[in-house]
Motif scaffolding. Sequence first.
Motif, mmCIF file in Angstrom:
data_model
loop_
_atom_site.group_PDB
_atom_site.id
_atom_site.type_symbol
_atom_site.label_atom_id
_atom_site.label_comp_id
_atom_site.label_asym_id
_atom_site.label_seq_id
_atom_site.Cartn_x
_atom_site.Cartn_y
_atom_site.Cartn_z
ATOM 1 N N ALA A 31 0.818 -1.222 0.000
ATOM 2 C CA ALA A 31 0.000 0.000 0.000
ATOM 3 C C ALA A 31 0.851 1.271 0.000
ATOM 4 O O ALA A 31 0.311 2.373 0.024
ATOM 5 C CB ALA A 31 -0.936 -0.007 1.204
ATOM 6 N N CYS A 32 2.163 1.119 -0.026
ATOM 7 C CA CYS A 32 3.057 2.287 -0.030
ATOM 8 C C CYS A 32 2.880 3.055 -1.344
ATOM 9 O O CYS A 32 2.656 2.449 -2.394
ATOM 10 C CB CYS A 32 4.512 1.858 0.116
ATOM 11 S SG CYS A 32 4.938 1.266 1.768
ATOM 12 N N PRO A 33 2.999 4.377 -1.291
ATOM 13 C CA PRO A 33 2.874 5.162 -2.527
ATOM 14 C C PRO A 33 3.969 4.810 -3.512
ATOM 15 O O PRO A 33 5.070 4.410 -3.132
ATOM 16 C CB PRO A 33 3.009 6.613 -2.035
ATOM 17 C CG PRO A 33 3.681 6.522 -0.712
ATOM 18 C CD PRO A 33 3.257 5.226 -0.111
ATOM 19 N N SER A 34 3.676 4.942 -4.788
ATOM 20 C CA SER A 34 4.664 4.633 -5.824
ATOM 21 C C SER A 34 5.823 5.624 -5.747
ATOM 22 O O SER A 34 5.662 6.761 -5.317
ATOM 23 C CB SER A 34 4.020 4.673 -7.209
ATOM 24 O OG SER A 34 3.476 5.959 -7.458
ATOM 25 N N THR A 35 6.994 5.179 -6.164
ATOM 26 C CA THR A 35 8.197 6.009 -6.073
ATOM 27 C C THR A 35 8.919 6.052 -7.414
ATOM 28 O O THR A 35 8.649 5.264 -8.318
ATOM 29 C CB THR A 35 9.167 5.440 -5.020
ATOM 30 O OG1 THR A 35 9.509 4.094 -5.392
ATOM 31 C CG2 THR A 35 8.545 5.434 -3.631
ATOM 32 N N LYS A 36 9.854 6.979 -7.510
ATOM 33 C CA LYS A 36 10.726 7.080 -8.683
ATOM 34 C C LYS A 36 11.919 6.130 -8.495
ATOM 35 O O LYS A 36 12.214 5.704 -7.378
ATOM 36 C CB LYS A 36 11.240 8.512 -8.856
ATOM 37 C CG LYS A 36 10.147 9.563 -8.904
ATOM 38 C CD LYS A 36 9.350 9.492 -10.189
ATOM 39 C CE LYS A 36 8.358 10.661 -10.275
ATOM 40 N NZ LYS A 36 7.509 10.556 -11.469
ATOM 41 N N ASP A 37 12.611 5.840 -9.570
ATOM 42 C CA ASP A 37 13.768 4.945 -9.498
ATOM 43 C C ASP A 37 14.818 5.460 -8.515
ATOM 44 O O ASP A 37 15.452 4.665 -7.803
ATOM 45 C CB ASP A 37 14.411 4.781 -10.882
ATOM 46 C CG ASP A 37 13.559 3.897 -11.805
ATOM 47 O OD1 ASP A 37 12.615 3.271 -11.291
ATOM 48 O OD2 ASP A 37 13.842 3.846 -13.012
ATOM 49 N N TYR A 38 15.022 6.773 -8.469
ATOM 50 C CA TYR A 38 16.064 7.323 -7.602
ATOM 51 C C TYR A 38 15.700 7.248 -6.120
ATOM 52 O O TYR A 38 16.533 7.536 -5.248
ATOM 53 C CB TYR A 38 16.400 8.767 -7.998
ATOM 54 C CG TYR A 38 15.261 9.747 -7.890
ATOM 55 C CD1 TYR A 38 14.901 10.306 -6.666
ATOM 56 C CD2 TYR A 38 14.551 10.140 -9.018
ATOM 57 C CE1 TYR A 38 13.852 11.220 -6.573
ATOM 58 C CE2 TYR A 38 13.505 11.053 -8.936
ATOM 59 C CZ TYR A 38 13.162 11.588 -7.707
ATOM 60 O OH TYR A 38 12.131 12.487 -7.618
ATOM 61 N N GLU A 39 14.458 6.870 -5.819
ATOM 62 C CA GLU A 39 14.040 6.722 -4.424
ATOM 63 C C GLU A 39 14.182 5.287 -3.925
ATOM 64 O O GLU A 39 13.909 4.997 -2.765
ATOM 65 C CB GLU A 39 12.582 7.175 -4.262
ATOM 66 C CG GLU A 39 12.372 8.656 -4.513
ATOM 67 C CD GLU A 39 10.901 9.068 -4.449
ATOM 68 O OE1 GLU A 39 10.526 9.727 -3.464
ATOM 69 O OE2 GLU A 39 10.140 8.709 -5.375
ATOM 70 N N HIS A 40 14.608 4.376 -4.807
ATOM 71 C CA HIS A 40 14.800 2.994 -4.402
ATOM 72 C C HIS A 40 15.920 2.901 -3.360
ATOM 73 O O HIS A 40 16.849 3.711 -3.351
ATOM 74 C CB HIS A 40 15.151 2.124 -5.611
ATOM 75 C CG HIS A 40 14.001 1.947 -6.557
ATOM 76 N ND1 HIS A 40 14.076 1.178 -7.703
ATOM 77 C CD2 HIS A 40 12.723 2.433 -6.529
ATOM 78 C CE1 HIS A 40 12.907 1.199 -8.331
ATOM 79 N NE2 HIS A 40 12.086 1.960 -7.645
ATOM 80 N N VAL A 41 15.820 1.898 -2.492
ATOM 81 C CA VAL A 41 16.833 1.698 -1.459
ATOM 82 C C VAL A 41 17.207 0.220 -1.411
ATOM 83 O O VAL A 41 16.435 -0.651 -1.817
ATOM 84 C CB VAL A 41 16.348 2.153 -0.062
ATOM 85 C CG1 VAL A 41 16.063 3.646 -0.048
ATOM 86 C CG2 VAL A 41 15.097 1.373 0.370
ATOM 87 N N CYS A 42 18.403 -0.042 -0.901
ATOM 88 C CA CYS A 42 18.881 -1.419 -0.778
ATOM 89 C C CYS A 42 18.887 -1.821 0.688
ATOM 90 O O CYS A 42 19.432 -1.102 1.544
ATOM 91 C CB CYS A 42 20.290 -1.545 -1.364
ATOM 92 S SG CYS A 42 20.908 -3.250 -1.387
ATOM 93 N N GLY A 43 18.257 -2.940 1.000
ATOM 94 C CA GLY A 43 18.224 -3.437 2.368
ATOM 95 C C GLY A 43 19.436 -4.304 2.667
ATOM 96 O O GLY A 43 20.169 -4.721 1.762
ATOM 97 N N THR A 44 19.646 -4.598 3.950
ATOM 98 C CA THR A 44 20.773 -5.450 4.340
ATOM 99 C C THR A 44 20.563 -6.895 3.900
ATOM 100 O O THR A 44 21.472 -7.721 4.020
ATOM 101 C CB THR A 44 20.981 -5.393 5.863
ATOM 102 O OG1 THR A 44 19.705 -5.527 6.522
ATOM 103 C CG2 THR A 44 21.607 -4.075 6.285
ATOM 104 N N ASP A 45 19.366 -7.209 3.384
ATOM 105 C CA ASP A 45 19.122 -8.537 2.819
ATOM 106 C C ASP A 45 19.496 -8.579 1.337
ATOM 107 O O ASP A 45 19.172 -9.541 0.634
ATOM 108 C CB ASP A 45 17.653 -8.938 3.002
ATOM 109 C CG ASP A 45 16.684 -7.907 2.399
ATOM 110 O OD1 ASP A 45 17.159 -6.845 1.931
ATOM 111 O OD2 ASP A 45 15.468 -8.155 2.415
ATOM 112 N N ASN A 46 20.153 -7.498 0.868
ATOM 113 C CA ASN A 46 20.576 -7.347 -0.528
ATOM 114 C C ASN A 46 19.390 -7.388 -1.493
ATOM 115 O O ASN A 46 19.493 -7.879 -2.620
ATOM 116 C CB ASN A 46 21.598 -8.425 -0.913
ATOM 117 C CG ASN A 46 22.438 -8.017 -2.119
ATOM 118 O OD1 ASN A 46 22.741 -6.829 -2.295
ATOM 119 N ND2 ASN A 46 22.810 -8.966 -2.958
#
Length: 225
Positions: A31-46
């Motif tokens: 349900a999170c709002p859609s984001t742009k590519d530059y807002e992507h993040v990497c988690g510690t689970d890779n």
Amino acid sequence: DPCRNFHCKRGKVCHVDEQQQPRCICQDPAACPSTKDYEHVCGTDNKTYEGLCQLFGTKCQLDGTKMGRQLHLDYMGSCKFIPHCTDYEVDQFPLRMRDWLKNILMQYYQRDVDTSGFLTEKQRNKVKKIYENEKRLSDGDHPVELLLYDFEKNYHMYVYPVHWQFYQLDQHPVDRLLSHSELAPLRASLVPMEHCITRFFQECDGDQDKRVSLKEWCHCFGIKR
């Protein structure tokens, strides 16, 4: 609205129960709002998450599990291969970092000419001395030898930027110690560009107490006092 002014920690949202009482429940990642590519993040689970909302919502849903405890924000941007940091590279890292911090302050000072508010009056006075110094190394990508030479010749220009960054990070709480969570915002934004920053912060913690003191921070950057 019972949820108005009702605060939930990251990864949770306010929900009104049958008794019309507000309570915090896990954010549904879908349900999170859609984001742009530059807002992507990497988690510690890779794994790449579309944004912080999705990452922390997922972490909340895994609360109480080993997976949930281990999941944190690793760095900003989509997951990619981060090369190993060599001994030589980690030794050179403070040179680039010192120069970068100095130039960040120079940019803030220039912006303050048009729009005040980036720096306090006391900070502006300190940065002004560096900004107006004719010997200041201009902004740019300089070879390691030049950065080392400039640090040795113009040592005093690099002391304040290093101190300034420490106090910018030391906020939760203000105790002259940098915790993992206080270092995380700077580390997460720089990992894609400076792959040695994680090892650098680990080695700055000389006594391995999971806190970086001002003395340890300055020692890492070659600041004598």
